[in-house]
Scaffold this motif. Structure first.
Motif, PDB file in Angstrom:
ATOM      1  N   SER A  14      -9.595 -13.224 -28.805  1.00 34.27           N
ATOM      2  CA  SER A  14      -8.728 -12.319 -29.564  1.00 34.27           C
ATOM      3  C   SER A  14      -9.336 -12.150 -30.950  1.00 34.27           C
ATOM      4  CB  SER A  14      -7.311 -12.867 -29.650  1.00 34.27           C
ATOM      5  OG  SER A  14      -7.306 -14.101 -30.306  1.00 34.27           O
ATOM      6  N   PHE A  15      -9.100 -10.987 -31.516  1.00 36.04           N
ATOM      7  CA  PHE A  15      -9.700 -10.652 -32.801  1.00 36.04           C
ATOM      8  C   PHE A  15      -8.621 -10.188 -33.764  1.00 36.04           C
ATOM      9  CE2 PHE A  15     -12.741  -9.854 -29.413  1.00 36.04           C
ATOM     10  CZ  PHE A  15     -13.815 -10.637 -29.828  1.00 36.04           C
ATOM     11  N   THR A  16      -8.826 -10.462 -35.025  1.00 38.01           N
ATOM     12  CA  THR A  16      -7.862 -10.059 -36.041  1.00 38.01           C
ATOM     13  C   THR A  16      -7.953  -8.550 -36.272  1.00 38.01           C
ATOM     14  OG1 THR A  16      -9.409 -10.361 -37.872  1.00 38.01           O
ATOM     15  CG2 THR A  16      -8.095 -12.285 -37.220  1.00 38.01           C
ATOM     16  N   PRO A  17      -6.872  -7.954 -36.736  1.00 35.60           N
ATOM     17  CA  PRO A  17      -6.930  -6.518 -37.056  1.00 35.60           C
ATOM     18  C   PRO A  17      -7.991  -6.208 -38.112  1.00 35.60           C
ATOM     19  CG  PRO A  17      -4.648  -7.270 -37.001  1.00 35.60           C
ATOM     20  CD  PRO A  17      -5.518  -8.491 -36.870  1.00 35.60           C
ATOM     21  N   GLU A  18      -8.214  -7.137 -39.034  1.00 39.88           N
ATOM     22  CA  GLU A  18      -9.232  -6.924 -40.072  1.00 39.88           C
ATOM     23  C   GLU A  18     -10.625  -6.850 -39.464  1.00 39.88           C
ATOM     24  OE1 GLU A  18      -6.954  -9.470 -40.221  1.00 39.88           O
ATOM     25  OE2 GLU A  18      -5.601  -8.594 -41.700  1.00 39.88           O
ATOM     26  N   PHE A  19     -10.899  -7.739 -38.505  1.00 41.63           N
ATOM     27  CA  PHE A  19     -12.207  -7.730 -37.845  1.00 41.63           C
ATOM     28  C   PHE A  19     -12.405  -6.425 -37.085  1.00 41.63           C
ATOM     29  CE2 PHE A  19     -14.872  -8.614 -34.104  1.00 41.63           C
ATOM     30  CZ  PHE A  19     -16.035  -9.025 -34.735  1.00 41.63           C
TER      31      PHE A  19
ATOM     32  N   ALA B 253     -21.802  -3.249 -30.837  1.00 42.30           N
ATOM     33  CA  ALA B 253     -21.284  -4.191 -29.843  1.00 42.30           C
ATOM     34  C   ALA B 253     -22.294  -5.309 -29.586  1.00 42.30           C
ATOM     35  CB  ALA B 253     -20.944  -3.464 -28.542  1.00 42.30           C
ATOM     36  N   ARG B 254     -23.546  -4.956 -29.430  1.00 40.34           N
ATOM     37  CA  ARG B 254     -24.580  -5.974 -29.195  1.00 40.34           C
ATOM     38  C   ARG B 254     -24.746  -6.893 -30.399  1.00 40.34           C
ATOM     39  NH1 ARG B 254     -26.723  -1.706 -26.465  1.00 40.34           N
ATOM     40  NH2 ARG B 254     -27.912  -0.923 -28.235  1.00 40.34           N
ATOM     41  N   ASP B 255     -24.726  -6.316 -31.597  1.00 42.19           N
ATOM     42  CA  ASP B 255     -24.919  -7.107 -32.816  1.00 42.19           C
ATOM     43  C   ASP B 255     -23.831  -8.166 -32.991  1.00 42.19           C
ATOM     44  OD1 ASP B 255     -27.147  -5.581 -33.335  1.00 42.19           O
ATOM     45  OD2 ASP B 255     -26.209  -4.392 -34.933  1.00 42.19           O
ATOM     46  N   PHE B 256     -22.612  -7.852 -32.557  1.00 43.21           N
ATOM     47  CA  PHE B 256     -21.495  -8.778 -32.742  1.00 43.21           C
ATOM     48  C   PHE B 256     -21.084  -9.474 -31.448  1.00 43.21           C
ATOM     49  CE2 PHE B 256     -21.284  -6.146 -36.472  1.00 43.21           C
ATOM     50  CZ  PHE B 256     -20.884  -7.018 -37.461  1.00 43.21           C
ATOM     51  N   GLU B 257     -21.913  -9.336 -30.402  1.00 40.20           N
ATOM     52  CA  GLU B 257     -21.661  -9.935 -29.091  1.00 40.20           C
ATOM     53  C   GLU B 257     -20.284  -9.562 -28.556  1.00 40.20           C
ATOM     54  OE1 GLU B 257     -22.449 -14.120 -29.283  1.00 40.20           O
ATOM     55  OE2 GLU B 257     -24.553 -13.819 -29.777  1.00 40.20           O
ATOM     56  N   LEU B 258     -20.011  -8.248 -28.582  1.00 37.42           N
ATOM     57  CA  LEU B 258     -18.764  -7.697 -28.065  1.00 37.42           C
ATOM     58  C   LEU B 258     -19.088  -6.797 -26.889  1.00 37.42           C
ATOM     59  CD1 LEU B 258     -17.331  -6.602 -31.523  1.00 37.42           C
ATOM     60  CD2 LEU B 258     -16.584  -8.579 -30.196  1.00 37.42           C
ATOM     61  N   THR B 259     -18.069  -6.498 -26.091  1.00 38.15           N
ATOM     62  CA  THR B 259     -18.318  -5.540 -25.012  1.00 38.15           C
ATOM     63  C   THR B 259     -18.227  -4.134 -25.596  1.00 38.15           C
ATOM     64  OG1 THR B 259     -15.993  -5.391 -24.368  1.00 38.15           O
ATOM     65  CG2 THR B 259     -17.323  -7.083 -23.281  1.00 38.15           C
ATOM     66  N   GLU B 260     -19.060  -3.276 -25.081  1.00 32.78           N
ATOM     67  CA  GLU B 260     -19.086  -1.898 -25.565  1.00 32.78           C
ATOM     68  C   GLU B 260     -17.750  -1.209 -25.290  1.00 32.78           C
ATOM     69  OE1 GLU B 260     -21.989   1.977 -25.068  1.00 32.78           O
ATOM     70  OE2 GLU B 260     -22.777  -0.019 -24.602  1.00 32.78           O
ATOM     71  N   THR B 261     -17.133  -1.544 -24.162  1.00 38.40           N
ATOM     72  CA  THR B 261     -15.837  -0.964 -23.818  1.00 38.40           C
ATOM     73  C   THR B 261     -14.778  -1.328 -24.848  1.00 38.40           C
ATOM     74  OG1 THR B 261     -16.406  -1.132 -21.477  1.00 38.40           O
ATOM     75  CG2 THR B 261     -14.086  -0.821 -22.007  1.00 38.40           C
TER      76      THR B 261
ATOM     77  N   TRP C 241     -11.351   0.245 -29.480  1.00 36.84           N
ATOM     78  CA  TRP C 241     -10.906   0.046 -30.868  1.00 36.84           C
ATOM     79  C   TRP C 241     -11.110   1.320 -31.683  1.00 36.84           C
ATOM     80  CZ3 TRP C 241     -13.695  -5.262 -31.911  1.00 36.84           C
ATOM     81  CH2 TRP C 241     -13.105  -6.252 -31.118  1.00 36.84           C
ATOM     82  N   VAL C 242     -12.245   1.958 -31.486  1.00 34.78           N
ATOM     83  CA  VAL C 242     -12.536   3.203 -32.218  1.00 34.78           C
ATOM     84  C   VAL C 242     -11.550   4.287 -31.807  1.00 34.78           C
ATOM     85  CG1 VAL C 242     -14.238   5.053 -32.525  1.00 34.78           C
ATOM     86  CG2 VAL C 242     -14.971   2.660 -32.592  1.00 34.78           C
ATOM     87  N   LYS C 243     -11.310   4.400 -30.498  1.00 35.77           N
ATOM     88  CA  LYS C 243     -10.378   5.404 -29.993  1.00 35.77           C
ATOM     89  C   LYS C 243      -8.973   5.157 -30.555  1.00 35.77           C
ATOM     90  CE  LYS C 243     -11.112   6.209 -25.721  1.00 35.77           C
ATOM     91  NZ  LYS C 243     -11.140   6.112 -24.258  1.00 35.77           N
ATOM     92  N   GLN C 244      -8.521   3.895 -30.566  1.00 34.70           N
ATOM     93  CA  GLN C 244      -7.192   3.577 -31.087  1.00 34.70           C
ATOM     94  C   GLN C 244      -7.103   3.864 -32.582  1.00 34.70           C
ATOM     95  OE1 GLN C 244      -4.490   2.643 -29.097  1.00 34.70           O
ATOM     96  NE2 GLN C 244      -3.432   3.179 -30.973  1.00 34.70           N
TER      97      GLN C 244
END
Length: 103
Positions: free
Chosen positions: A15-20, A39-47, A52-55
Protein backbone atom coordinates in the motif's frame (compact mmCIF):
# COMPACT_ATOMS: atom_id res chain seq x y z
CA UNK A 1 2.29 -32.97 -15.08
CA UNK A 2 2.61 -31.37 -11.67
CA UNK A 3 5.15 -28.81 -12.83
CA UNK A 4 2.66 -27.42 -15.36
CA UNK A 5 0.40 -26.13 -12.58
CA UNK A 6 3.11 -24.28 -10.68
CA UNK A 7 2.51 -20.59 -10.33
CA UNK A 8 4.92 -17.82 -9.62
CA UNK A 9 4.75 -16.90 -5.93
CA UNK A 10 2.77 -13.72 -5.42
CA UNK A 11 4.40 -10.67 -3.98
CA UNK A 12 2.57 -9.40 -0.88
CA UNK A 13 0.16 -6.57 -1.63
CA UNK A 14 1.75 -3.20 -0.96
CA UNK A 15 0.00 0.00 0.00
CA UNK A 16 1.17 3.50 -0.76
CA UNK A 17 0.46 6.85 0.81
CA UNK A 18 -1.51 9.46 -1.13
CA UNK A 19 1.60 11.67 -1.05
CA UNK A 20 3.70 8.98 -2.72
CA UNK A 21 1.04 8.41 -5.39
CA UNK A 22 0.84 12.17 -6.01
CA UNK A 23 4.62 12.32 -6.43
CA UNK A 24 4.56 9.46 -8.96
CA UNK A 25 1.66 11.08 -10.85
CA UNK A 26 3.59 14.37 -10.91
CA UNK A 27 6.64 12.65 -12.41
CA UNK A 28 4.47 11.08 -15.11
CA UNK A 29 2.68 14.33 -15.93
CA UNK A 30 5.89 16.31 -16.18
CA UNK A 31 6.57 14.40 -19.37
CA UNK A 32 10.32 13.87 -19.17
CA UNK A 33 9.83 10.14 -18.47
CA UNK A 34 7.23 7.67 -19.70
CA UNK A 35 4.82 5.91 -17.35
CA UNK A 36 6.70 2.68 -17.97
CA UNK A 37 10.03 4.25 -17.07
CA UNK A 38 8.65 5.79 -13.85
CA UNK A 39 7.14 2.42 -12.92
CA UNK A 40 10.46 0.65 -13.49
CA UNK A 41 12.44 3.30 -11.59
CA UNK A 42 10.25 2.89 -8.49
CA UNK A 43 9.68 -0.89 -8.87
CA UNK A 44 5.94 -0.44 -9.42
CA UNK A 45 3.63 -2.11 -11.88
CA UNK A 46 2.89 -0.07 -14.95
CA UNK A 47 -0.82 -0.81 -14.53
CA UNK A 48 -0.87 0.67 -11.02
CA UNK A 49 0.90 3.83 -12.16
CA UNK A 50 -1.48 4.23 -15.12
CA UNK A 51 -4.46 3.81 -12.76
CA UNK A 52 -3.05 6.47 -10.40
CA UNK A 53 -2.59 8.90 -13.29
CA UNK A 54 -6.09 8.18 -14.60
CA UNK A 55 -7.61 8.70 -11.12
CA UNK A 56 -5.69 11.97 -10.71
CA UNK A 57 -7.15 13.17 -14.02
CA UNK A 58 -10.68 12.27 -12.82
CA UNK A 59 -10.11 14.05 -9.49
CA UNK A 60 -8.85 17.14 -11.36
CA UNK A 61 -11.93 17.16 -13.61
CA UNK A 62 -9.91 16.43 -16.75
CA UNK A 63 -11.60 13.09 -17.34
CA UNK A 64 -15.05 11.70 -16.58
CA UNK A 65 -15.57 9.09 -13.89
CA UNK A 66 -15.95 8.72 -10.14
CA UNK A 67 -13.69 10.90 -8.03
CA UNK A 68 -11.76 9.39 -5.14
CA UNK A 69 -14.24 10.76 -2.59
CA UNK A 70 -17.16 9.35 -4.59
CA UNK A 71 -15.43 5.97 -4.72
CA UNK A 72 -14.92 6.01 -0.95
CA UNK A 73 -18.56 6.95 -0.38
CA UNK A 74 -19.75 4.21 -2.74
CA UNK A 75 -17.61 1.61 -0.95
CA UNK A 76 -18.96 2.73 2.45
CA UNK A 77 -22.55 2.57 1.20
CA UNK A 78 -22.00 -0.91 -0.21
CA UNK A 79 -20.57 -2.10 3.13
CA UNK A 80 -23.52 -0.63 4.99
CA UNK A 81 -25.98 -2.15 2.51
CA UNK A 82 -24.37 -5.59 2.94
CA UNK A 83 -24.55 -5.29 6.74
CA UNK A 84 -28.19 -4.23 6.65
CA UNK A 85 -29.09 -7.14 4.35
CA UNK A 86 -27.41 -9.53 6.80
CA UNK A 87 -29.37 -7.96 9.66
CA UNK A 88 -32.65 -8.40 7.78
CA UNK A 89 -31.74 -12.02 7.03
CA UNK A 90 -31.11 -12.71 10.73
CA UNK A 91 -34.44 -11.09 11.66
CA UNK A 92 -36.28 -13.19 9.06
CA UNK A 93 -34.76 -16.39 10.47
CA UNK A 94 -35.57 -15.36 14.02
CA UNK A 95 -39.17 -14.57 13.05
CA UNK A 96 -39.53 -17.97 11.39
CA UNK A 97 -38.02 -19.70 14.43
CA UNK A 98 -40.31 -17.97 16.93
CA UNK A 99 -43.36 -18.44 14.71
CA UNK A 100 -42.66 -22.20 14.74
CA UNK A 101 -42.20 -22.23 18.54
CA UNK A 102 -45.53 -20.55 19.30
CA UNK A 103 -47.67 -23.08 17.39
Amino acid sequence: MESMGKKKPRRPRRSFTPEFKAEIVGLCRRGDRSVGQVARDFELTETAVRDWVKQAEVDAGERSGLTSSEREELAALRRENRRLREDVDVLKRATAFFAKETR
